[in-house]
Scaffold this active site. Sequence first.
Site, short mmCIF file in Angstrom:
data_model
loop_
_atom_site.label_atom_id
_atom_site.label_comp_id
_atom_site.label_asym_id
_atom_site.label_seq_id
_atom_site.Cartn_x
_atom_site.Cartn_y
_atom_site.Cartn_z
N ASP A 13 0.81 -1.22 0.00
CA ASP A 13 0.00 0.00 0.00
C ASP A 13 0.84 1.27 0.00
O ASP A 13 0.45 2.30 0.54
CB ASP A 13 -0.96 0.03 1.21
N GLY A 15 1.60 2.90 -2.65
CA GLY A 15 1.18 3.76 -3.76
C GLY A 15 1.76 3.26 -5.08
O GLY A 15 2.03 4.04 -5.99
N ALA A 39 -4.83 -7.82 -3.96
CA ALA A 39 -4.20 -6.52 -4.14
C ALA A 39 -5.26 -5.43 -4.16
O ALA A 39 -6.41 -5.67 -4.51
CB ALA A 39 -3.44 -6.48 -5.47
N GLY A 40 -4.86 -4.23 -3.78
CA GLY A 40 -5.71 -3.06 -3.92
C GLY A 40 -4.83 -1.93 -4.36
O GLY A 40 -4.13 -1.32 -3.56
N HIS A 41 -4.79 -1.69 -5.66
CA HIS A 41 -3.94 -0.64 -6.20
C HIS A 41 -4.82 0.53 -6.62
O HIS A 41 -5.64 0.41 -7.53
CB HIS A 41 -3.12 -1.16 -7.39
N THR A 130 -6.64 -11.54 4.00
CA THR A 130 -7.70 -10.83 3.28
C THR A 130 -8.81 -11.82 2.88
O THR A 130 -9.81 -11.41 2.30
CB THR A 130 -7.16 -10.15 2.01
N GLY A 305 -11.01 -2.49 3.31
CA GLY A 305 -11.58 -1.38 4.04
C GLY A 305 -11.13 -1.33 5.49
O GLY A 305 -11.53 -0.45 6.26
N PRO A 307 -9.04 -0.49 8.78
CA PRO A 307 -8.12 0.60 9.12
C PRO A 307 -6.68 0.09 9.11
O PRO A 307 -6.40 -0.99 9.63
CB PRO A 307 -8.54 1.01 10.53
N ARG A 308 -5.78 0.85 8.47
CA ARG A 308 -4.38 0.42 8.47
C ARG A 308 -3.74 0.84 9.79
O ARG A 308 -4.08 1.88 10.34
CB ARG A 308 -3.64 1.05 7.29
N ASP A 336 2.52 14.85 1.32
CA ASP A 336 1.50 15.86 1.66
C ASP A 336 0.78 15.54 2.97
O ASP A 336 0.30 16.45 3.64
CB ASP A 336 0.47 15.94 0.51
P1 GDP Z 1 -0.69 0.23 -3.55
O1 GDP Z 1 -1.36 -1.01 -3.07
O2 GDP Z 1 0.77 0.25 -3.30
O3 GDP Z 1 -1.00 0.54 -4.98
O4 GDP Z 1 -1.28 1.44 -2.69
P2 GDP Z 1 -2.83 1.64 -2.25
O5 GDP Z 1 -3.57 2.13 -3.41
O6 GDP Z 1 -3.33 0.45 -1.53
O7 GDP Z 1 -2.67 2.75 -1.14
C1 GDP Z 1 -2.16 4.01 -1.43
C2 GDP Z 1 -3.20 5.06 -1.11
O8 GDP Z 1 -2.60 6.33 -1.04
C3 GDP Z 1 -4.27 5.19 -2.16
O9 GDP Z 1 -5.48 5.58 -1.54
C4 GDP Z 1 -3.74 6.31 -3.05
O10 GDP Z 1 -4.75 7.01 -3.75
C5 GDP Z 1 -3.10 7.19 -2.04
N1 GDP Z 1 -1.92 7.95 -2.47
C6 GDP Z 1 -0.87 7.53 -3.23
N2 GDP Z 1 0.07 8.48 -3.29
C7 GDP Z 1 -0.39 9.52 -2.55
C8 GDP Z 1 0.15 10.79 -2.18
O11 GDP Z 1 1.25 11.16 -2.54
N3 GDP Z 1 -0.62 11.57 -1.38
C9 GDP Z 1 -1.86 11.20 -0.94
N4 GDP Z 1 -2.53 12.03 -0.16
N5 GDP Z 1 -2.37 9.99 -1.24
C10 GDP Z 1 -1.65 9.18 -2.03
MG MG Z 2 -2.87 -1.60 -1.81
#
Ligand code: GDP
Ligand code: MG
Length: 426
Positions: A13, A15, A39-41, A130, A305, A307-308, A336
């Site tokens: 998670d 990003g 996965a949840g991307h 999961t 869903g 909480p992490r 940010d």
């Molecule tokens: P992944 O599994 O590595 O693809 O990551 P996830 O999608 O599970 O979790 C990353 C979360 O952070 C998602 O809700 C993205 O939309 C969000 N996200 C990614 N990069 C940023 C960032 O730079 N800033 C913010 N505020 N949110 C981000």
């Molecule tokens: Mg993910």
Amino acid sequence: MPIRIVVGVNWGDEGKGRMVDYFSKDADVVIRFQGGNNAGHTVVNEFGTFKLHLVPSGIFYQHVTNVLGPGTVINLEAAADELQQLISRGIQITSETYKISDRAIICFPFHVLQDEYEEERLGSGGFGSTKQGIAPVYGDKYLKYGIQVGAIRYPDYLKAQIGRCIELKNRLFENVYRKPPVTVEAMFNWAMTFGGQLEPYVCDTIRLLERAQQTRQRILLEAQLGTLRDIHYGIYPYTTSSCPLSGFAALGAGLFGANDERLQVTGVMKAFSTCVGAGPFVTEIHGELADSLRETAFEYGAKTGRPRRIGHFDAVASRYGAKLQNATELALTKLDCLSGQSSLKICTHYKIGDRLIENFPITPELSLAEPVYEELQGWDDDVSKIRRFEQLPAPAKLYIQRLEALVRVPIKYISVGPERKALIVR
Ligand code: GDP
Ligand code: MG
């Protein structure tokens, strides 16, 4: 042509989906090489906000061929549903832009059931699965009870293989879990129904990637999860059941003969720590700071869903994470989300008794480890609109430079928001 691999250096998670979506504009082929629909991307772009579970994050570009590689496990029903949902949201997907390896392994409903039954049996001692059947299906793959996706084209063979697997599975269900058996007929019909919907996309992806290399196409590999969840080197047994490391990427993707190519490994790393599921988490924080960070950063599992869990940045874990990924560059995400804190803690070492530890240890030691922190000044300014490193507040620049020095890999990308454009390239 360089081959880029996007991997997670933390607990997942980080990003990755966001970065793969960004890099896909310059890619011809994007391949998921391990894992399944656990996965949840998350991808946020002009089409909306998407949580991708199986489909590679290059799917939004018409010029990209998106491949589910032989190293993945595929719940045919989940894959068919995801495809329909994306199409219904206006994403154009054809048998040219989406390909499923005939060697990927089918994740059946009985794998999902086994996952559920096992977590139920373990009760409070569970792994925080999961419950998508991923551990059972990878287990079966290595027990040689797995069934490859291409079997849907050979119904007699498919049925026989299902029978072979279920014969054993039902003994487990009935005698260990005290649950009803599953029938060969139901599982066969399930596979034929959803496999039938996916059939146009199923192909020999090895040949596809061979041709892609011959025609010098730009190849991008997308991992699920992160180093600390790797089955071999992660926080075992609080890991996933596949290998999310870049070292496995070509193998899991079915990409051969790429040895001469220059591999570029982008390790995605979050500006603070989060993890879902169970297991030791050294820099975990509770209370107000954790709750407010969870809300601002929206830290809830994209799949479940849930909480992490939240923690301070862990340089011991991230350095290990980046090293095992052979990361040549890092993408730091969610900078940010740190605005508004008076100070920021970075864990530089672990302490076990009076031993100071710099290298990420095995699980029983990790459970005993206490974090050793240094504290840096925070910043108040909203950085989400900034697109140049020089324009960041001085404390933010120092924070990034300190992380870079501790993790020992250059931070080339800094993400300041979930949207495609919210990125600083150094
Ligand atoms: P992944 O599994 O590595 O693809 O990551 P996830 O999608 O599970 O979790 C990353 C979360 O952070 C998602 O809700 C993205 O939309 C969000 N996200 C990614 N990069 C940023 C960032 O730079 N800033 C913010 N505020 N949110 C981000
Ligand atoms: Mg993910």
